[in-house]
Design an enzyme around this catalytic site. Structure first.
Site, short mmCIF file in Angstrom:
data_model
loop_
_atom_site.label_atom_id
_atom_site.label_comp_id
_atom_site.label_asym_id
_atom_site.label_seq_id
_atom_site.Cartn_x
_atom_site.Cartn_y
_atom_site.Cartn_z
N ASP A 86 0.85 -1.19 0.00
CA ASP A 86 0.00 0.00 0.00
C ASP A 86 0.89 1.24 0.00
OD1 ASP A 86 -1.93 1.87 0.33
OD2 ASP A 86 -2.73 1.10 2.21
N ASP A 90 -2.96 2.54 -6.01
CA ASP A 90 -1.89 2.57 -5.00
C ASP A 90 -1.85 1.33 -4.12
OD1 ASP A 90 -4.25 3.11 -3.74
OD2 ASP A 90 -3.49 4.73 -2.49
N GLU A 91 -2.52 0.26 -4.54
CA GLU A 91 -2.53 -0.96 -3.73
C GLU A 91 -2.35 -2.19 -4.62
OE1 GLU A 91 -5.74 -0.10 -0.23
OE2 GLU A 91 -6.48 -0.06 -2.28
#
Lengths: 414, 157
Positions: free
Chosen positions: A14, A107-108
């Site tokens: 993350d 973003d993960e």
């Protein structure tokens, strides 16, 4: 060196305050500054640094409310084209150390962490730290990493050590004590409705959730809740999706860059959104059977309607005709519109659809669409566009309007 | 339009910092943040850094009152007026104003390289720098509630 041989380990990566970190990667002087990333309208903070968060500024806060809370804050306009570049670089780095990577969101990432120890020739916790440092040095973005036996546990582990932390959660006793005080809302997949149901049963922490009888959870939250129960017990039941499953719906739209009742401008937005929609349908290789249009008025009310198309299509002239037909029916002159959304459903892959023998698109339409695609691919998006979009010259003049978060393909979440 | 600019201290030569006593303008926005030097319009003697004829210098910023006859009052120059030749008698020369952050109506925003400006001259007077402005984009207007914005170097927001 995996301590549990023969069982898959799931990693979750993350990025920490991703949009701000992307800006810092190209403008290092933003390090340590209270930074806010603004929406394309310049009105709201869509992402913030930890320094800004510490001053009480939250995501979605209008800039005129944020400014008095932190007069020293610096604001930057969002740039999804740049964020996508770094997001994909991050995924590429993880692919070098993992045979299976799920591009979950911008973003993960979830990944198979079973080989992490062997790749880095180090114990798992140290290997996770090395991955974190490799991404930081090569991509320029700080990340937090969690490794466990299931997606749900890996995600909880990573969230618990943000920013720039690592946590490996394999020992059952350690897992139990970690989950004990963690609020139940922290579980990915537990929204406020589910949380309300759980709270009513005094299930307030993840520890309570895991300790509750599985059948009770299933009754409360259906099979989705039961899957989470298994996951929290270290039994991976939610697989990694290395390829995005086919979409059930494809839509395009959003804010109109300020309220408007200018009919020419509204019609131009309609055409722009149909062009973007056709582009997305082309990208996914699908045709749609139903189409709907929704307009949000300044009063907060929504107007709109849907229609079933005569046949499954992704042709611009046909979708535009459907959009105009609905628009003419639902829009009353003088209404001020703030948002417009176009949506398509009942999607099928193009090669799997029986084409009509009688109502074929004209050769001219097919050739126009082909040339438009070709030129825009070579010259740049919207290089060729409908003349009806001319009233939106200001929108097209701003290059950041040419790349939105929905234009980042392949991720599972919005 | 533009109430000030801020530039990283590391981007200003030490000799200019000494010469213009810029130490007093040094600020930091956070514990880990780099030092900046601010040039604000509201200061008693407003200055601006500007690249002119290949050299970075510190120049007087605009003209504060009508008593300073000869220079246009204010700190900004409309691009349209410049292009229409209104300022021709003051021998305008283009300058680049380096900046990392720009202030407008209390909002600090990030710029890539800086702003465009114009340097004006009069006989027996120190030259003045004005910030060049243009009609604000929708984004800028919403962010600052201003209908004019500085002309940015190598970008448009």
């Amino acid at each position: 060196m995996n301590i549990i041989l023969g069982r898959m380990l799931i990693g979750f990566l993350d990025a920490d305050c991703f949009y701000v970190s992307c800006e810092r990667a190209r403008l290092p002087h933003l390090m340590g500054q209270p930074v806010g990333v603004l929406s394309n309208q310049g009105a709201c903070v869509i992402a913030k640094s930890y320094e800004l968060k510490a001053r009480g500024i939250s995501t979605g806060m209008p800039i005129w409310k944020a400014r008095p809370l932190c007069p020293e804050a610096v604001f930057v306009k969002r740039d999804f084209a740049w964020y996508e570049i770094l997001s994909r670089r991050m995924a590429d780095e993880v692919r070098q150390v993992s045979p299976a990577v799920e591009y979950y969101s911008i973003d993960e990432l979830f990944f198979d962490a079973s080989w992490l120890s062997r790749t880095f020739e180090a114990p798992l916790s140290e290997a996770a730290m090395r991955l974190r440092e490799r991404i930081h040095s090569r991509v320029g973005v700080p990340v937090s990493v969690g490794v466990s036996r299931s997606r749900t546990l890996a995600k909880l582990a990573a969230k618990s050590v943000k920013p720039f932390g690592c946590r490996v959660l394999l020992d059952p006793e350690e897992t139990k004590s970690f989950l004990h005080d963690c609020p139940v809302e922290e579980i990915a997949g537990i929204g406020w409705r589910s949380a309300d149901k759980l709270h009513a049963r005094q299930i307030r922490t993840v520890g309570n959730f895991a300790a509750t009888d599985r059948h009770v959870i299933c009754k409360l939250l259906t099979k989705k809740g039961e899957a989470l129960w298994w996951e929290l017990h270290g039994e991976p039941v939610l697989p990694l999706d290395t390829i995005r499953p086919p979409h059930k719906m494809v839509g395009r739209g959003g804010s109109l860059s300020g309220p408007t009742r200018d009919i020419e401008r509204l019609r131009a937005w309609l055409v722009r959104n149909v062009e973007r929609l056709v582009e997305a349908l082309d990208r996914h290789g699908v045709v749609c059977e139903t189409f709907s249009l929704s307009l949000r008025l300044e009063s907060g009310h929504y107007i709109g309607d849907g229609t079933t198309l005569p046949e499954a299509t992704a042709q611009f002239p046909r979708l535009l005709a459907a959009a105009r037909d609905i628009f003419n029916r639902v829009y009353r002159s003088g209404d001020t519109v703030t948002h417009m959304h176009l949506n398509t459903e009942r999607l099928s892959f193009r090669h799997a659809v029986q084409q009509s023998l009688l109502d074929r698109p004209s050769a001219q339409d097919i050739e126009t669409a082909r040339l438009k695609r070709l030129i825009n691919k070579r010259v740049g998006r919207f290089a060729v566009r409908s003349g009806a979009t001319l009233p939106l010259h200001d929108i097209y003049a701003d290059p950041t309007n040419g790349h939105d978060i929905c234009d980042i393909y392949g991720k599972l979440c919005f | 339009m533009c109430d000030g600019v801020s530039l990283l201290r590391s981007e200003i030569p030490q000799r200019l910092i000494r010469q213009f006593k810029l130490e007093s303008r040094v600020v930091v926005r956070g514990e880990q943040a780099p030092e900046e030097i601010r040039f604000l319009r509201r200061e008693g003697r407003p200055w601006l850094p500007a690249w002119h004829a290949g050299q970075l210098g510190i120049h007087a910023w605009g003209c504060r009152s009508r008593q300073e006859q000869g220079f246009p009052p204010g700190a900004w120059c409309h691009r349209e007026h410049l292009e229409a030749g209104y300022w021709r008698h003051l021998q305008p020369e283009p300058v680049e104003i380096p900046a990392n952050y720009v202030l407008d109506r209390g909002i600090w925003y990030v710029v890539r390289d800086g702003l465009r400006g114009v340097l004006l001259r009069r006989p027996r007077d120190v030259p003045r720098v004005y910030v060049l402005t243009e009609a604000a984009s929708h984004y800028y207007h919403v962010m600052t509630r201003h209908d004019r914005m500085p002309v940015l170097l190598h970008e448009r927001i």
